[in-house]
Each structure stands twice: as structure tokens, then as C-alpha cells.
Design a protein around this motif. Sequence first.
Motif, PDB file in Angstrom:
ATOM      1  N   HIS A  25       0.834  -1.202   0.000  1.00  0.00           N
ATOM      2  CA  HIS A  25       0.000   0.000   0.000  1.00  0.00           C
ATOM      3  C   HIS A  25       0.869   1.252   0.000  1.00  0.00           C
ATOM      4  CE1 HIS A  25      -3.285   2.737   0.918  1.00  0.00           C
ATOM      5  NE2 HIS A  25      -4.131   1.729   0.685  1.00  0.00           N
ATOM      6  N   SER A  26       0.504   2.203  -0.842  1.00  0.00           N
ATOM      7  CA  SER A  26       1.355   3.386  -1.031  1.00  0.00           C
ATOM      8  C   SER A  26       1.071   4.511  -0.038  1.00  0.00           C
ATOM      9  CB  SER A  26       1.196   3.917  -2.454  1.00  0.00           C
ATOM     10  OG  SER A  26      -0.160   4.258  -2.715  1.00  0.00           O
ATOM     11  N   SER A  27       0.184   4.258   0.944  1.00  0.00           N
ATOM     12  CA  SER A  27      -0.073   5.308   1.940  1.00  0.00           C
ATOM     13  C   SER A  27       1.131   5.529   2.845  1.00  0.00           C
ATOM     14  CB  SER A  27      -1.302   4.938   2.785  1.00  0.00           C
ATOM     15  OG  SER A  27      -1.093   3.705   3.456  1.00  0.00           O
TER      16      SER A  27
ATOM     17  N   THR B 241       5.062   5.268   2.393  1.00  0.00           N
ATOM     18  CA  THR B 241       6.081   5.093   1.351  1.00  0.00           C
ATOM     19  C   THR B 241       7.303   4.367   1.895  1.00  0.00           C
ATOM     20  OG1 THR B 241       5.366   7.179   0.372  1.00  0.00           O
ATOM     21  CG2 THR B 241       7.469   6.271  -0.379  1.00  0.00           C
TER      22      THR B 241
ATOM     23  N   ASN C  69       0.756  -2.283 -13.382  1.00  0.00           N
ATOM     24  CA  ASN C  69      -0.056  -1.902 -12.233  1.00  0.00           C
ATOM     25  C   ASN C  69      -1.103  -0.884 -12.663  1.00  0.00           C
ATOM     26  OD1 ASN C  69      -0.991  -1.449  -9.593  1.00  0.00           O
ATOM     27  ND2 ASN C  69       0.413   0.270  -9.329  1.00  0.00           N
TER      28      ASN C  69
ATOM     29  N   ARG D  19      -3.540   0.164 -10.358  1.00  0.00           N
ATOM     30  CA  ARG D  19      -4.138   0.714  -9.140  1.00  0.00           C
ATOM     31  C   ARG D  19      -3.260   1.838  -8.604  1.00  0.00           C
ATOM     32  NH1 ARG D  19      -4.868  -4.061  -5.150  1.00  0.00           N
ATOM     33  NH2 ARG D  19      -2.871  -4.675  -6.064  1.00  0.00           N
ATOM     34  N   ILE D  20      -3.861   2.971  -8.380  1.00  0.00           N
ATOM     35  CA  ILE D  20      -3.078   4.151  -8.024  1.00  0.00           C
ATOM     36  C   ILE D  20      -2.501   4.070  -6.605  1.00  0.00           C
ATOM     37  CG2 ILE D  20      -4.971   5.533  -7.071  1.00  0.00           C
ATOM     38  CD1 ILE D  20      -3.788   7.909  -8.696  1.00  0.00           C
ATOM     39  N   ASN D  21      -3.075   3.245  -5.750  1.00  0.00           N
ATOM     40  CA  ASN D  21      -2.613   3.182  -4.356  1.00  0.00           C
ATOM     41  C   ASN D  21      -1.846   1.899  -4.038  1.00  0.00           C
ATOM     42  OD1 ASN D  21      -4.809   1.496  -4.574  1.00  0.00           O
ATOM     43  ND2 ASN D  21      -5.618   1.956  -2.518  1.00  0.00           N
ATOM     44  N   ALA D  22      -1.378   1.204  -5.098  1.00  0.00           N
ATOM     45  CA  ALA D  22      -0.629  -0.041  -4.881  1.00  0.00           C
ATOM     46  C   ALA D  22       0.799   0.112  -5.370  1.00  0.00           C
ATOM     47  CB  ALA D  22      -1.303  -1.198  -5.612  1.00  0.00           C
ATOM     48  N   ILE D  23       1.723  -0.504  -4.659  1.00  0.00           N
ATOM     49  CA  ILE D  23       3.139  -0.452  -5.029  1.00  0.00           C
ATOM     50  C   ILE D  23       3.509  -1.778  -5.688  1.00  0.00           C
ATOM     51  CG2 ILE D  23       5.513  -0.207  -4.199  1.00  0.00           C
ATOM     52  CD1 ILE D  23       4.421   1.330  -1.808  1.00  0.00           C
TER      53      ILE D  23
END
Length: 357
Positions: A124-126, A128, A213, A215-219
Motif C-alpha cells: 500500500h502506497s499510503s 512510502t 499496475n 491501481r493508483i494506491n498499490a506499489i
Amino acid sequence: FPPFSGEIIDSEIWGRGAWDNKGAAIMQIFTVIEIAKRYKDKSLKYNVSVLSVSCEETQCDGGIKYVLDNYLEILNPAVVIGEGPPALKGIIKNKPDLSLFGISVAQKRALWLRLKLELNTNGHSSVTPLTYANKEMVMALNKLFEKKTKLIFNDLNTGLLKQFGTLNKGFNGLFLKHPKLFKSLITPKLREDPLLLALFSNTITLTSLSDDNNRINAIPNTVTAVLDCRLLPGESTDKFLKTLQRSLNNKNITIEILNEMKDGPISSNTTNFYKHLESAILTNYKRSKTASVLLPNSNDISLFRQHGIPGYSSIPVQIDREYLECIHNLNERIPSEILDKGRDTYVNFIELCLDES
């Protein structure tokens, strides 16, 4: 206009491939038609054939490779003429109106690479991570492209400068006639022009960067980059890859070769075929000069050269740079009058070959 319409507007032919490469194909096809008319009742010293094949860019098992694997003995070519550079003006500083026709005797070869980096981090990119795959790949590529391109002076590209030197006067001519002696003065000028830089270096172009990828919130844990590399004749693939790995400076990046063209020999500029092509150009374009050059791109000629067959690449026409800047674009077009002049030059070349004693 529709991309394949071939609309003729104000004496210009519009359409995708009008220059690359339908224009050259039409010149060559009508050259053969004209030769057939002039020599229909005569026995010729050579057969004159036109080959139109696919896969030039990808070098797949079809295209010219298939032709050579199955029909080389039947074709038995003495020489092959392929697409190459048109005339350019402004190359000779003291003679800006002089047209310089390049006749390619060699070309750079393609080396296509895939870089891959896998790095498991939180998904999850919340929050970093300190490091993650995309960041590492971008930083490595940044190191690669920030590094100043190394210039390589070999017999072929220095020979081109020497030819320019004989056409230029004053100090410019002196410097160009002795490129290795005045390398420090010439190098900055080469770096200013992307085309000249490509003739003096192994180039690397990033053509794809992907992590699959959406999904904007996935790493993502995996990222790949595709590089289109073009190597000068005689340059080692192994040495190039080692230098590339050092420049990336990331042990997590793996390098996979997607496609590698073979390094073909250089065709001599002293053969009768080269001299006939040169003579045909100079006959049809009075205020012009020729030079043996290296192509920064690849074409099918290299596969013939690998079989010991001389090959020369040139499209013998004068065309303004604005048209060349439209290649592969929505406004690709060519002036229709160049087709006749190109055909006449090819016809002149073939007749010189056929009339050899």
C-alpha cells in the motif's frame, strides 16, 4: 487525410509511409519498368530484381531472412541497393546550397534489451517505503542517462569527417581533415547534433517502462524497462552490457537480450557498383557531392553483407528537411516531383552497370 489515402494536394503526396518507405519503393519499381522497356530485346549482364519484404525493423524469421535462407542461390546478387539517406543541404558551411548525397556502406546494429527489477515491499502506497521497485528503476535509469555519452572515433566515422574536410575551407576544413588530432575541438560540435552524435556513439533509447499496475494506491514489486540500443560497427556486445550494468549501478536489475543483430562487414567504396551509383547521382544533380557514410539505423542490407555481398543504401533525391521531420507522423508527405528524379538516377545507375565492358 486518411493515413493510407495517397492524396495528392498541391503537388504533394500525403499518407503514412509516403517517404518511409513507399516513395523509395515506387522509384525502384518504376526503375525496373523503365529498364525492361529499354532492354526488352537484349540479353542483360545482370538480372534486375526488386525485393519488397516485411520484418525489416524486427528482423523476424520472415522477411529478408526467409528470402536469403531459401532463395539466395537463385537470386545470386552481385550488389544490393537499399533505402538510405537523401541529399542534405547546409552540411558544408562555406557552400550552403551544395547538396551532399550520402551513400551508406555500413550501419549500426540493433541490440534490444529488457531490464527487470524485482523488490518485495509493502503493497500500500499510503506509507512510502524507503525503497521500492519503481523508484529504484527510475533512479538507475537516471544515472544511466545523466552520464555523458562516450564518443567513439573509428575509421568509418572519422573518414566521413575527412570527406567533409575536403569540401570545407579554412580552419573548419583543417580540423575536419584531422579529426583525431583536433578531437577536443570537434567533440563539442558533435554533441550539439543528435544525428552526428549517433554516428559517433553507441546510443541507448528508453522505449518502454512498465509495471503492469493499474491501481493508483498499490506499489508493484516488479518493473521492467525496454531499451533500444544501437551499436557502432565493431563494438562488442559483452563490453557494452558490462558498461551498461556499471552505469545502472543496481545489482537488483537483470538484463535480458530481446534481439541482437549481427555485426556485418563494411562494403567497399572502391567497387564499380559504388562508383556507378556515385556517377549517376552526380550526373542527375549537378551541384552536388557524395560521401560514403554510416547509417545510424538498421535495414535489410546488413544481412546481404553478412553473405559477402556488397550493399549500398541511398535514396537519390533532394528533399527539404521539413519533410524528413514528418516521417511516421500525421503530416507525412513528399513532393511528387522527386519521384521522377529518383527513378532517373536509379535508371542511370543500372545502365552504367549493364554497359560495363
